[in-house]
Write a protein that holds these residues in place. Structure first.
Motif, PDB file in Angstrom:
ATOM      1  N   VAL A 126       1.201   8.954 -10.960  1.00 55.32           N
ATOM      2  CA  VAL A 126       1.437   7.672 -12.030  1.00 55.32           C
ATOM      3  C   VAL A 126       0.029   6.833 -11.825  1.00 55.32           C
ATOM      4  CG1 VAL A 126       2.827   5.627 -12.681  1.00 55.32           C
ATOM      5  CG2 VAL A 126       3.939   7.771 -11.750  1.00 55.32           C
ATOM      6  N   LEU A 127      -0.144   6.176 -10.632  1.00 56.78           N
ATOM      7  CA  LEU A 127      -1.251   5.471 -10.545  1.00 56.78           C
ATOM      8  C   LEU A 127      -2.676   6.177 -10.024  1.00 56.78           C
ATOM      9  CD1 LEU A 127       0.481   2.335  -8.919  1.00 56.78           C
ATOM     10  CD2 LEU A 127       0.062   2.724 -11.375  1.00 56.78           C
ATOM     11  N   ILE A 128      -3.663   5.580 -10.326  1.00 54.05           N
ATOM     12  CA  ILE A 128      -4.769   6.306  -9.724  1.00 54.05           C
ATOM     13  C   ILE A 128      -5.358   4.935  -8.536  1.00 54.05           C
ATOM     14  CG2 ILE A 128      -7.338   6.969 -10.040  1.00 54.05           C
ATOM     15  CD1 ILE A 128      -6.414   8.014 -12.739  1.00 54.05           C
ATOM     16  N   LEU A 129      -5.700   5.298  -7.276  1.00 53.54           N
ATOM     17  CA  LEU A 129      -6.277   4.338  -6.349  1.00 53.54           C
ATOM     18  C   LEU A 129      -7.625   4.846  -6.149  1.00 53.54           C
ATOM     19  CD1 LEU A 129      -3.358   3.973  -3.930  1.00 53.54           C
ATOM     20  CD2 LEU A 129      -3.527   2.907  -6.053  1.00 53.54           C
ATOM     21  N   GLU A 130      -8.641   4.005  -6.689  1.00 50.58           N
ATOM     22  CA  GLU A 130     -10.087   4.049  -6.358  1.00 50.58           C
ATOM     23  C   GLU A 130     -10.534   3.732  -5.298  1.00 50.58           C
ATOM     24  OE1 GLU A 130     -12.099   2.674  -9.899  1.00 50.58           O
ATOM     25  OE2 GLU A 130     -10.790   3.855 -11.530  1.00 50.58           O
TER      26      GLU A 130
ATOM     27  N   SER B 235     -10.165   5.184   3.191  1.00 54.05           N
ATOM     28  CA  SER B 235      -8.826   4.325   3.432  1.00 54.05           C
ATOM     29  C   SER B 235      -9.046   2.806   2.724  1.00 54.05           C
ATOM     30  CB  SER B 235      -8.728   4.198   4.894  1.00 54.05           C
ATOM     31  OG  SER B 235      -9.780   3.354   5.467  1.00 54.05           O
ATOM     32  N   ALA B 236     -10.267   2.753   2.375  1.00 57.18           N
ATOM     33  CA  ALA B 236     -10.294   1.237   1.574  1.00 57.18           C
ATOM     34  C   ALA B 236     -10.144   1.514  -0.027  1.00 57.18           C
ATOM     35  CB  ALA B 236     -11.811   0.874   1.739  1.00 57.18           C
ATOM     36  N   ILE B 237      -9.089   0.895  -0.433  1.00 56.98           N
ATOM     37  CA  ILE B 237      -8.738   1.115  -1.825  1.00 56.98           C
ATOM     38  C   ILE B 237      -9.562  -0.227  -2.684  1.00 56.98           C
ATOM     39  CG2 ILE B 237      -7.067   0.826  -3.605  1.00 56.98           C
ATOM     40  CD1 ILE B 237      -5.176   1.721  -1.242  1.00 56.98           C
ATOM     41  N   LEU B 238     -10.249   0.088  -3.583  1.00 61.49           N
ATOM     42  CA  LEU B 238     -10.782  -0.937  -4.106  1.00 61.49           C
ATOM     43  C   LEU B 238     -10.278  -1.367  -5.466  1.00 61.49           C
ATOM     44  CD1 LEU B 238     -14.688   0.708  -3.928  1.00 61.49           C
ATOM     45  CD2 LEU B 238     -13.385  -1.027  -2.280  1.00 61.49           C
ATOM     46  N   LYS B 239      -9.504  -0.370  -6.302  1.00 63.68           N
ATOM     47  CA  LYS B 239      -9.035  -0.758  -7.554  1.00 63.68           C
ATOM     48  C   LYS B 239      -7.763  -0.108  -7.753  1.00 63.68           C
ATOM     49  CE  LYS B 239     -13.449  -1.985  -9.988  1.00 63.68           C
ATOM     50  NZ  LYS B 239     -14.231  -1.522 -11.018  1.00 63.68           N
ATOM     51  N   VAL B 240      -6.691  -0.535  -8.567  1.00 65.68           N
ATOM     52  CA  VAL B 240      -5.480   0.342  -8.880  1.00 65.68           C
ATOM     53  C   VAL B 240      -5.502   0.616 -10.498  1.00 65.68           C
ATOM     54  CG1 VAL B 240      -3.180   0.334  -9.119  1.00 65.68           C
ATOM     55  CG2 VAL B 240      -4.367  -0.740  -7.006  1.00 65.68           C
ATOM     56  N   ARG B 241      -5.623   1.799 -10.804  1.00 59.70           N
ATOM     57  CA  ARG B 241      -5.586   1.983 -12.287  1.00 59.70           C
ATOM     58  C   ARG B 241      -4.397   2.518 -12.606  1.00 59.70           C
ATOM     59  NH1 ARG B 241      -9.721   3.540 -16.030  1.00 59.70           N
ATOM     60  NH2 ARG B 241     -11.349   3.342 -14.150  1.00 59.70           N
ATOM     61  N   LEU B 242      -3.885   2.140 -13.964  1.00 57.89           N
ATOM     62  CA  LEU B 242      -2.746   2.620 -14.530  1.00 57.89           C
ATOM     63  C   LEU B 242      -3.033   3.360 -16.002  1.00 57.89           C
ATOM     64  CD1 LEU B 242       0.677   3.009 -14.944  1.00 57.89           C
ATOM     65  CD2 LEU B 242       0.322   0.602 -15.938  1.00 57.89           C
TER      66      LEU B 242
ATOM     67  N   ILE C 104       0.867  -1.200   0.057  1.00 56.19           N
ATOM     68  CA  ILE C 104       0.091   0.084   0.018  1.00 56.19           C
ATOM     69  C   ILE C 104       0.829   1.219   0.124  1.00 56.19           C
ATOM     70  CG2 ILE C 104      -1.618   1.214   1.262  1.00 56.19           C
ATOM     71  CD1 ILE C 104      -2.870  -1.293   2.124  1.00 56.19           C
ATOM     72  N   GLU C 105       1.863   1.231   0.599  1.00 55.48           N
ATOM     73  CA  GLU C 105       2.751   2.400   0.981  1.00 55.48           C
ATOM     74  C   GLU C 105       3.357   2.615  -0.638  1.00 55.48           C
ATOM     75  OE1 GLU C 105       6.776   3.748   3.493  1.00 55.48           O
ATOM     76  OE2 GLU C 105       6.058   1.807   3.675  1.00 55.48           O
ATOM     77  N   GLU C 106       3.869   1.678  -1.221  1.00 52.71           N
ATOM     78  CA  GLU C 106       4.626   1.786  -2.581  1.00 52.71           C
ATOM     79  C   GLU C 106       3.538   2.463  -3.572  1.00 52.71           C
ATOM     80  OE1 GLU C 106       7.320   1.494  -4.017  1.00 52.71           O
ATOM     81  OE2 GLU C 106       8.464   0.903  -1.957  1.00 52.71           O
ATOM     82  N   LEU C 107       2.375   1.895  -3.494  1.00 53.19           N
ATOM     83  CA  LEU C 107       0.975   2.319  -4.540  1.00 53.19           C
ATOM     84  C   LEU C 107       0.748   3.697  -4.188  1.00 53.19           C
ATOM     85  CD1 LEU C 107      -1.002  -0.913  -4.478  1.00 53.19           C
ATOM     86  CD2 LEU C 107       0.279  -0.118  -6.358  1.00 53.19           C
ATOM     87  N   GLU C 108       0.560   4.010  -2.896  1.00 53.28           N
ATOM     88  CA  GLU C 108       0.172   5.367  -2.602  1.00 53.28           C
ATOM     89  C   GLU C 108       1.444   6.565  -3.002  1.00 53.28           C
ATOM     90  OE1 GLU C 108      -0.820   5.116   1.561  1.00 53.28           O
ATOM     91  OE2 GLU C 108      -2.773   4.755   1.203  1.00 53.28           O
ATOM     92  N   LYS C 109       2.515   6.200  -2.721  1.00 47.47           N
ATOM     93  CA  LYS C 109       3.846   6.837  -3.181  1.00 47.47           C
ATOM     94  C   LYS C 109       3.502   7.145  -4.673  1.00 47.47           C
ATOM     95  CE  LYS C 109       7.821   5.878  -1.510  1.00 47.47           C
ATOM     96  NZ  LYS C 109       9.117   5.024  -1.500  1.00 47.47           N
TER      97      LYS C 109
END
Length: 376
Positions: free
Chosen positions: A61-65, A72-79, A50-55
Motif C-alpha cells: 500500500v505504501l512505499i517507504l523510501e 533501516s533509515a526511512i527518508l520518505k513515505v510515498r502513497l 514505524i511498525e504500522e508503516l512497514e506493515k
C-alpha cells in the motif's frame, strides 16, 4: 489508528487527489516531519508508527523510501494514488474516491425517476451536471458533500414535489416526503435552490408547487356572497369576520350589493369595525401587521370594477408601504382612509435605517399619491 496514519488520511483528503479525480502525482511525506506532526518522533510511539508503516509497506500500500547506504533509515513515505483506496480500506474507512463515486451514483440513479414532462429536460440536465460535479470533486451546491444521506433524501423527494397536486401545508408535505414533519423546513433553502435550477428559475419556491407555509387566507365581513358550483355562501349572515382561503376565492364567483370595500391592516381593528354594521365589505389586508398575501390580492382583483376600494392602515412607513404594495399587485385604484400624520407630545423613537430606506422608496413610487407623500 496510529496518529501518523491519521495524518496521512487527513492530508490525502485535503489534497487535490482527495478532492478531485484530476490529480496525477503520488503523495510524498518527509518521514521525520510526518512523525513530528503526529507527535511520535521519539520513544515507543516512534517504533509503533514505524511498525504500522512497514506493515502497509509489506501489503504494497505504501512505499517507504530509504537511505541508499542505511536501509533501516526511512527518508520518505510515498502513497501512490492508485493505492489510496486500499489504504482507506485497510483502515476501515471510506476513501474520498469511493465517497465521490457513491455521491455521483445518487444523482445518476435519480435521473431515472419519473417527473412531469414539462420538467423532464431540466431534470435530466440537473441530475447529469450534479453527477459529473460529484465524481470530479467540483462544487455540488446546494448539496453538502459531507451529508450524502441528505442528498439522497432530497433527490428522492424532488420528483414528488415537481408532480405535487393541489395545495398542502408544509408540515404535511414534510411528513409525507420524509416521514418527519419538520425536516422539509430545515432543508428548505437546499430544496428550493434545486427547484430553481431544474425549472430555470420559473418556479423556485415550494409555494410555486402548492406546498405552503400556512394556508393563504384573509378575514372578510359584510354583504358579500361566494357562489360555488355546489351552492352559495352568504358571508353577510355572520356576526364576526370569517377566514376565507385563496383556494375558495379562486373557485368562487363573488357577488355583493354594496359599492365599497375597505381593507384593514390591523385584524383587531377589523373586528371592531365589523361591530358597526356599516354595510360595506371589510377585509384584512393580509397577515397581521404584514403585507397582503395572494388570497387578498385575488379577492381584490375579483371584485367588480364599480366597487370603490379603500385601505385603512397605520400611518408609519411600513403602513404606507403596505398600501403601495396593495395597489401595485392588485392593479386596482385604492384610496387611503385616515392615513395622516398625527403630531404627539409623547416621546417618539427615532426612525431606523430601514424606515429611511422605506420612505425613500415611497417618495419615488408612482403608487403613492402626492398627498400621501406629503404625509410620509
Amino acid at each position: 489508528m496510529n496518529r501518523a496514519l491519521e495524518i496521512l488520511v487527513e492530508r490525502y483528503r485535503a489534497s487535490s487527489a482527495g478532492r478531485t479525480d484530476a490529480a496525477t502525482r503520488d503523495l510524498l511525506f518527509p518521514f521525520n516531519e510526518l512523525l513530528k506532526s503526529a507527535g511520535c518522533l521519539h520513544g515507543p510511539a516512534r517504533y509503533e508508527a514505524i511498525e504500522e508503516l512497514e506493515k502497509l509497506e509489506r501489503k504494497g500500500v505504501l512505499i517507504l523510501e530509504r537511505h541508499l547506504r542505511d536501509h533501516s533509515a526511512i527518508l520518505k513515505v510515498r502513497l501512490p494514488l492508485q493505492n489510496a483506496v486500499a489504504l482507506f480500506a485497510y483502515l476501515g474507512i471510506s476513501a474520498p474516491e469511493v465517497e465521490r463515486t457513491h455521491l455521483s451514483e445518487i444523482f445518476r440513479q435519480a435521473q431515472h425517476s419519473n417527473v412531469p414532462p414539462k420538467f423532464q429536460a431540466g431534470w435530466d440536465s440537473f441530475c447529469s451536471k450534479m453527477a459529473k460535479a460529484a465524481i470530479s470533486g467540483a462544487s455540488i451546491r446546494p448539496f453538502d458533500r459531507s451529508k450524502p444521506v441528505q442528498a439522497n433524501q432530497i433527490m428522492k423527494a424532488l420528483p414528488m414535489i415537481l408532480a405535487w397536486e393541489g395545495e398542502s401545508l408544509l408540515r404535511f408535505a414534510s411528513a409525507l416526503l420524509f416521514h418527519n414533519s419538520k425536516f422539509l423546513e430545515d432543508i428548505r433553502p437546499r430544496v428550493e435552490a434545486c427547484l430553481a435550477r431544474i425549472t430555470g428559475d420559473s418556479a423556485n419556491t415550494l409555494a410555486d408547487f402548492g406546498i405552503i407555509q400556512n394556508e393563504r387566507s384573509f378575514l372578510i365581513h359584510g354583504p358579500v356572497s361566494l357562489h360555488f358550483e355546489a351552492g352559495e355562501l352568504q358571508v353577510g349572515l355572520l356576526n364576526n369576520p370569517a377566514r376565507i382561503s385563496a383556494t375558495d376565492i379562486r373557485k368562487a364567483k363573488i357577488g355583493t350589493p354594496t359599492c365599497r370595500c375597505l381593507t384593514v391592516e390591523n385584524a383587531s381593528m377589523l373586528y371592531e369595525l365589523a361591530k358597526l354594521g356599516s354595510n360595506i365589505i371589510l377585509a384584512s389586508s393580509g397577515s397581521e401587521g404584514g403585507f397582503a398575501n395572494s388570497a387578498v390580492i385575488t379577492f381584490l382583483r375579483a371584485l367588480p370594477l364599480s366597487i370603490e376600494l379603500w385601505h385603512f392602515g397605520d400611518s408609519d412607513p411600513k403602513g404606507f408601504d403596505i398600501l403601495r404594495d396593495l395597489r401595485e399587485r392588485s392593479g386596482r385604484h385604492i384610496r387611503s382612509l385616515h392615513m395622516v400624520f398625527r403630531p404627539s407630545d409623547e416621546d417618539r423613537s427615532p426612525l431606523e435605517a430601514e424606515d429611511r430606506k422605506t420612505i425613500t422608496r415611497l417618495l419615488a413610487s408612482e403608487f403613492i399619491t402626492c398627498e400621501e407623500k406629503a404625509e410620509v
